[in-house]
Motif scaffolding. Structure first.
Motif, PDB file in Angstrom:
ATOM      1  N   VAL A 210      41.433  79.558  75.464  1.00  0.00           N
ATOM      2  CA  VAL A 210      40.811  80.223  74.181  1.00  0.00           C
ATOM      3  C   VAL A 210      39.404  79.471  74.218  1.00  0.00           C
ATOM      4  O   VAL A 210      38.937  78.624  74.757  1.00  0.00           O
ATOM      5  CB  VAL A 210      41.617  79.814  72.957  1.00  0.00           C
ATOM      6  N   SER A 211      38.530  80.367  73.438  1.00  0.00           N
ATOM      7  CA  SER A 211      37.268  79.830  73.206  1.00  0.00           C
ATOM      8  C   SER A 211      36.841  80.136  71.867  1.00  0.00           C
ATOM      9  O   SER A 211      36.999  81.003  70.974  1.00  0.00           O
ATOM     10  CB  SER A 211      36.039  80.565  73.938  1.00  0.00           C
ATOM     11  N   VAL A 212      36.116  79.002  71.133  1.00  0.00           N
ATOM     12  CA  VAL A 212      35.869  79.094  69.787  1.00  0.00           C
ATOM     13  C   VAL A 212      34.301  79.401  69.705  1.00  0.00           C
ATOM     14  O   VAL A 212      33.663  78.421  69.976  1.00  0.00           O
ATOM     15  CB  VAL A 212      36.241  77.878  68.969  1.00  0.00           C
ATOM     16  N   CYS A 213      33.854  80.622  69.514  1.00  0.00           N
ATOM     17  CA  CYS A 213      32.646  80.976  69.623  1.00  0.00           C
ATOM     18  C   CYS A 213      31.796  80.523  68.320  1.00  0.00           C
ATOM     19  O   CYS A 213      32.285  80.080  67.290  1.00  0.00           O
ATOM     20  CB  CYS A 213      32.531  82.825  69.567  1.00  0.00           C
ATOM     21  N   PHE A 214      30.351  80.468  68.610  1.00  0.00           N
ATOM     22  CA  PHE A 214      29.542  80.091  67.590  1.00  0.00           C
ATOM     23  C   PHE A 214      28.035  80.925  67.791  1.00  0.00           C
ATOM     24  O   PHE A 214      27.776  81.441  68.933  1.00  0.00           O
ATOM     25  CB  PHE A 214      29.394  78.595  67.402  1.00  0.00           C
ATOM     26  N   ALA A 215      27.315  80.946  66.802  1.00  0.00           N
ATOM     27  CA  ALA A 215      26.060  81.701  66.662  1.00  0.00           C
ATOM     28  C   ALA A 215      25.102  80.575  66.578  1.00  0.00           C
ATOM     29  O   ALA A 215      24.996  79.694  65.721  1.00  0.00           O
ATOM     30  CB  ALA A 215      26.088  82.852  65.744  1.00  0.00           C
ATOM     31  N   LEU A 216      23.916  81.000  67.404  1.00  0.00           N
ATOM     32  CA  LEU A 216      22.675  80.009  66.977  1.00  0.00           C
ATOM     33  C   LEU A 216      21.241  80.825  66.780  1.00  0.00           C
ATOM     34  O   LEU A 216      21.168  81.793  67.286  1.00  0.00           O
ATOM     35  CB  LEU A 216      22.397  79.254  68.514  1.00  0.00           C
ATOM     36  N   ASP A 217      20.456  80.304  66.119  1.00  0.00           N
ATOM     37  CA  ASP A 217      19.102  80.664  66.305  1.00  0.00           C
ATOM     38  C   ASP A 217      18.352  79.274  66.585  1.00  0.00           C
ATOM     39  O   ASP A 217      18.986  78.260  66.929  1.00  0.00           O
ATOM     40  CB  ASP A 217      18.444  81.433  64.993  1.00  0.00           C
ATOM     41  N   HIS A 218      17.069  79.514  66.815  1.00  0.00           N
ATOM     42  CA  HIS A 218      16.227  78.207  67.273  1.00  0.00           C
ATOM     43  C   HIS A 218      14.841  77.925  66.250  1.00  0.00           C
ATOM     44  O   HIS A 218      14.055  79.125  66.138  1.00  0.00           O
ATOM     45  CB  HIS A 218      15.686  78.478  68.532  1.00  0.00           C
ATOM     46  N   ARG A 219      14.817  76.760  65.514  1.00  0.00           N
ATOM     47  CA  ARG A 219      13.753  76.374  65.024  1.00  0.00           C
ATOM     48  C   ARG A 219      13.139  75.418  65.585  1.00  0.00           C
ATOM     49  O   ARG A 219      13.521  74.447  65.286  1.00  0.00           O
ATOM     50  CB  ARG A 219      14.340  76.185  63.581  1.00  0.00           C
ATOM     51  N   PRO A 220      12.113  75.733  66.462  1.00  0.00           N
ATOM     52  CA  PRO A 220      11.540  74.472  67.315  1.00  0.00           C
ATOM     53  C   PRO A 220      10.961  73.468  66.524  1.00  0.00           C
ATOM     54  O   PRO A 220      10.754  72.266  66.779  1.00  0.00           O
ATOM     55  CB  PRO A 220      10.532  75.105  68.029  1.00  0.00           C
ATOM     56  N   GLU A 221      10.561  73.580  65.087  1.00  0.00           N
ATOM     57  CA  GLU A 221       9.895  72.501  64.487  1.00  0.00           C
ATOM     58  C   GLU A 221      10.689  71.871  63.366  1.00  0.00           C
ATOM     59  O   GLU A 221      10.436  70.847  62.781  1.00  0.00           O
ATOM     60  CB  GLU A 221       8.809  73.421  63.580  1.00  0.00           C
ATOM     61  N   GLU A 222      12.149  72.208  63.608  1.00  0.00           N
ATOM     62  CA  GLU A 222      13.089  71.527  62.716  1.00  0.00           C
ATOM     63  C   GLU A 222      14.039  70.845  63.648  1.00  0.00           C
ATOM     64  O   GLU A 222      14.385  70.943  64.951  1.00  0.00           O
ATOM     65  CB  GLU A 222      13.540  72.348  61.719  1.00  0.00           C
ATOM     66  N   ASP A 223      14.840  70.076  62.869  1.00  0.00           N
ATOM     67  CA  ASP A 223      15.971  69.190  63.610  1.00  0.00           C
ATOM     68  C   ASP A 223      17.477  69.615  62.975  1.00  0.00           C
ATOM     69  O   ASP A 223      17.616  69.139  61.844  1.00  0.00           O
ATOM     70  CB  ASP A 223      15.735  67.653  63.493  1.00  0.00           C
ATOM     71  N   HIS A 224      18.114  70.281  63.565  1.00  0.00           N
ATOM     72  CA  HIS A 224      19.433  70.824  63.116  1.00  0.00           C
ATOM     73  C   HIS A 224      20.659  70.063  63.939  1.00  0.00           C
ATOM     74  O   HIS A 224      21.711  70.668  63.879  1.00  0.00           O
ATOM     75  CB  HIS A 224      19.411  72.416  63.306  1.00  0.00           C
ATOM     76  N   THR A 225      20.408  69.034  64.496  1.00  0.00           N
ATOM     77  CA  THR A 225      21.484  68.302  65.324  1.00  0.00           C
ATOM     78  C   THR A 225      22.716  68.018  64.462  1.00  0.00           C
ATOM     79  O   THR A 225      22.420  67.183  63.268  1.00  0.00           O
ATOM     80  CB  THR A 225      20.768  67.075  65.843  1.00  0.00           C
ATOM     81  N   ILE A 226      23.744  68.370  64.866  1.00  0.00           N
ATOM     82  CA  ILE A 226      24.974  68.071  64.111  1.00  0.00           C
ATOM     83  C   ILE A 226      25.483  66.516  64.257  1.00  0.00           C
ATOM     84  O   ILE A 226      25.005  65.982  65.160  1.00  0.00           O
ATOM     85  CB  ILE A 226      26.151  68.976  64.495  1.00  0.00           C
ATOM     86  N   ASP A 227      26.314  66.202  63.540  1.00  0.00           N
ATOM     87  CA  ASP A 227      26.945  64.872  63.705  1.00  0.00           C
ATOM     88  C   ASP A 227      27.619  64.700  65.227  1.00  0.00           C
ATOM     89  O   ASP A 227      28.247  65.869  65.354  1.00  0.00           O
ATOM     90  CB  ASP A 227      27.940  64.588  62.681  1.00  0.00           C
ATOM     91  N   ARG A 228      27.522  63.664  65.833  1.00  0.00           N
ATOM     92  CA  ARG A 228      28.341  63.643  67.154  1.00  0.00           C
ATOM     93  C   ARG A 228      29.744  63.654  67.036  1.00  0.00           C
ATOM     94  O   ARG A 228      30.426  62.961  66.064  1.00  0.00           O
ATOM     95  CB  ARG A 228      27.846  62.006  67.671  1.00  0.00           C
ATOM     96  N   PRO A 229      30.310  64.956  67.587  1.00  0.00           N
ATOM     97  CA  PRO A 229      31.816  64.943  67.255  1.00  0.00           C
ATOM     98  C   PRO A 229      32.713  63.598  67.853  1.00  0.00           C
ATOM     99  O   PRO A 229      32.090  63.174  68.997  1.00  0.00           O
ATOM    100  CB  PRO A 229      32.145  66.191  68.335  1.00  0.00           C
ATOM    101  N   ALA A 230      33.619  63.407  67.276  1.00  0.00           N
ATOM    102  CA  ALA A 230      34.537  62.314  67.713  1.00  0.00           C
ATOM    103  C   ALA A 230      34.741  62.371  69.009  1.00  0.00           C
ATOM    104  O   ALA A 230      35.079  61.459  69.773  1.00  0.00           O
ATOM    105  CB  ALA A 230      35.836  62.202  66.630  1.00  0.00           C
ATOM    106  N   GLY A 231      35.238  63.656  69.722  1.00  0.00           N
ATOM    107  CA  GLY A 231      35.702  63.795  70.879  1.00  0.00           C
ATOM    108  C   GLY A 231      34.525  63.989  72.068  1.00  0.00           C
ATOM    109  O   GLY A 231      34.914  64.268  73.128  1.00  0.00           O
ATOM    110  N   TYR A 232      33.400  63.670  71.622  1.00  0.00           N
ATOM    111  CA  TYR A 232      32.245  64.124  72.483  1.00  0.00           C
ATOM    112  C   TYR A 232      32.238  63.342  73.878  1.00  0.00           C
ATOM    113  O   TYR A 232      32.139  63.918  75.033  1.00  0.00           O
ATOM    114  CB  TYR A 232      30.941  63.765  71.888  1.00  0.00           C
ATOM    115  N   ASP A 233      32.494  62.044  73.731  1.00  0.00           N
ATOM    116  CA  ASP A 233      32.349  61.226  74.887  1.00  0.00           C
ATOM    117  C   ASP A 233      33.632  61.609  75.977  1.00  0.00           C
ATOM    118  O   ASP A 233      33.441  61.866  77.182  1.00  0.00           O
ATOM    119  CB  ASP A 233      32.980  59.692  74.648  1.00  0.00           C
ATOM    120  N   GLN A 234      34.709  62.051  75.554  1.00  0.00           N
ATOM    121  CA  GLN A 234      35.806  62.437  76.275  1.00  0.00           C
ATOM    122  C   GLN A 234      35.550  63.705  76.961  1.00  0.00           C
ATOM    123  O   GLN A 234      35.615  63.777  78.338  1.00  0.00           O
ATOM    124  CB  GLN A 234      37.127  62.700  75.604  1.00  0.00           C
ATOM    125  N   PHE A 235      35.072  64.819  76.379  1.00  0.00           N
ATOM    126  CA  PHE A 235      34.673  66.095  77.102  1.00  0.00           C
ATOM    127  C   PHE A 235      33.335  65.817  77.817  1.00  0.00           C
ATOM    128  O   PHE A 235      33.285  66.411  78.982  1.00  0.00           O
ATOM    129  CB  PHE A 235      34.103  67.128  75.783  1.00  0.00           C
TER     130      PHE A 235
END
Length: 539
Positions: A210-235
């Motif tokens: 399965v795939s959980v999709c998401f949509a993006l745009d890009h704002r080069p002058e802004e920072d929209h970094t999300i919180d580091r997901p708990a499982g990030y290091d594992q993936f």
């Protein structure tokens, strides 16, 4: 507990369910349609996947209503969006200018088009829609399903819907399980199907990811970094076969060769939209531009008047977020796998924002903004539901196997044709890395037909499948799983039930009786359903 009586209950408001309900109601059948989310449209809306189609789609190879849907999407843009003069002039306008489809567009537009089909039938009273209702239980009497209990997720209130006929158009074939309808999951064994690419041993838990999709745009002058997901290091640390750099990278195996393809990524390229066309034969090893941004782009800013769209919108449904850790149904850890699939998608987004290589030698694109509003404002900003490639499948009177449509097997003869054909479709057999550890399996196909026998359960008389849950195998599901096919399946089941009511017959009798079958196929042809292909060659 409420009670409701109707002629036809359709469980699941994806494209197949909507078309089953709309078709039957248009023919005078009283219908109740249930949908677990607050959006109709399933794969094209709540799951956020643009419509993969085939190379002839602008000319033929779909039902007439599907063609009207495509025209309505384009017309919706022309009426409501600030398009450039050039975009307005293009008959085959592609809002996203993307490489995966001739009609990549925002899910809300399909939602609006589907709502426009449903609205007059709701107004007439022929169609009742229960949004945010999930099936809980089913009652049966011998070989018939007599009632289904559904529960509203907002109120918790339950309703028992008694119906003469039932269509399971749920994304996972959930009603098959609840009603005790014979079904299969996962991979069949070669000894059972004779398929050249079947597994040596059957494994019901070996399913497409399965795939959980998401949509993006890009704002080069802004920072929209999300919180580091708990499982990030594992993936980030995980390495699978054919993935030398892991899934959190721009390198992914080519479906045909399984060799690593180093994709590129840069937002908002100044590309020539007139030169971009879908790569239906999947020739990514060749000259195809490998910028993932434009692969499933759903809004190309160059199609709109200046400043209307400061950034493109792209839909992320790339191999990097295929989740193959385990099935999301019929498995004791299904709920945990469903959560992990969402965690993988957010981890990939975080990697894009912080570590993805940039053409200037830097890393990360913090200006990538998660556009949860495009996909229905979920709490985590991702699509409402995962993209389900493979569901439970009925044990059918006719199970379609690889040998019936494989280009390598059938060659110039083309796919098997059926006297009981009720539709057409075309897509390569496309199996993504699976929960059983299989790598990509990619098989060229001949344009194929949809036999009525694949819609008939072996025992139950008044339930039909209305989505991916027809009589295919794990292998052939890879070709029959596309939205275009789901639309055809749903529409035909709506016609079939109306026909059966009119003639006091069962679907099985329609298939077995030469005269009834001739009358039914003549009827659906008149309604614009293509049953056979002209002479064309597959890919």
């Amino acid at each position: 507990m409420r009670e409701n009586e109707t002629q036809l209950l359709v469980v699941g408001g994806g494209v197949g369910g909507v078309m089953a309900a709309v078709t039957a109601a248009r023919r005078g059948i009283r219908v109740v349609l249930t949908e677990p989310t607050d959006w109709l449209g399933g794969v094209l809306t709540a799951q956020g996947v643009p419509p993969d189609e085939h190379v002839w789609i602008e000319q033929f190879g779909s039902t007439a209503t599907y063609r009207e849907y495509r025209n309505s999407v384009r017309e919706y843009y022309r009426r409501n969006y600030p398009l450039t003069d050039d975009a307005l002039r293009r008959p085959a306008f592609n809002p996203g200018g993307a490489k995966v489809s001739d009609l990549c567009h925002e899910p809300r537009v399909t939602l609006a088009v589907l709502e426009s089909l449903v609205a007059p039938l709701r107004g007439s009273g022929l169609l009742q829609v229960l949004m945010e209702h999930e099936p809980l239980a089913a009652e049966t009497d011998g070989d018939r399903v007599t009632a289904v209990t559904v529960r509203g997720s907002r109120t918790g209130e339950t309703t028992v819907v008694s119906a003469d006929w039932v269509i399971d158009a749920s994304e996972t074939g959930e009603l098959l399980r609840l009603a005790g309808v014979e079904y299969v999951t996962g991979a069949e064994a070669e000894v059972d199907t004779g398929e050249p690419h079947a597994a040596a041993v059957a494994d019901p838990m070996n399913m497409q990811p399965v795939s959980v999709c998401f949509a993006l745009d890009h704002r080069p002058e802004e920072d929209h970094t999300i919180d580091r997901p708990a499982g990030y290091d594992q993936f980030r640390a995980a390495r699978a076969v054919d993935w030398p750099d892991g899934q959190l990278s721009l390198t992914a195996p080519h479906p045909k060769t399984r060799l690593p393809v180093r994709h590129q990524f840069w937002p908002n390229p100044d590309d020539d939209l007139a030169s971009i066309r879908p790569d239906y034969a999947d020739q990514r090893v060749g000259s195809m531009d490998r910028n993932l941004w434009t692969f499933r782009r759903i809004a190309a800013r160059a199609n709109f008047r200046p400043e209307a769209y400061p950034s493109d919108l792209t839909l992320v449904n790339w191999p990097q977020m295929d989740y193959w850790g385990g099935p999301v149904f019929d498995h004791p850890d299904a709920e945990a796998h469903a959560r992990a699939a969402r965690e993988l998608s957010r981890s990939f987004l975080y990697w894009l924002q912080t570590e993805a290589p940039r053409p200037d030698g830097g890393t990360g694109w913090p200006g990538l903004r998660l556009r949860g509003d495009v996909l229905g404002d979920t709490e985590d900003g991702l699509a409402k539901t995962p993209y389900i490639r493979e569901s439970r499948r009925i044990r059918a009177e006719h199970t379609i196997v690889e040998q019936e449509l494989s280009l390598a097997v059938r060659g110039d003869e083309g796919a098997v044709t059926y006297d009981d054909s009720v539709g057409v479709g075309m897509y390569r057999i496309d199996l993504h890395p699976s929960t059983g550890g299989d790598p990509y399996i990619d098989i060229g196909c001949c344009p194929f037909e949809l036999p009525l026998g694949a819609l008939l359960p072996v025992r139950v008389e008044n339930l039909l499948p209305g989505a991916k849950n027809i009589g295919t195998t794990h292998i052939t599901n890879g070709a029959y799983r596309m939205p275009l096919m789901e639309w055809n399946i749903g529409e035909v089941t709506g016609h079939l039930i109306a026909f059966c009511v009119q003639h006091k017959a069962t679907p099985r009798q329609v298939r077995e009786d030469e005269d009834l079958l001739a009358d039914f196929t003549r009827e659906i042809e008149t309604a614009g359903i293509e049953r056979h292909w002209p002479r064309v060659t597959g890919y």
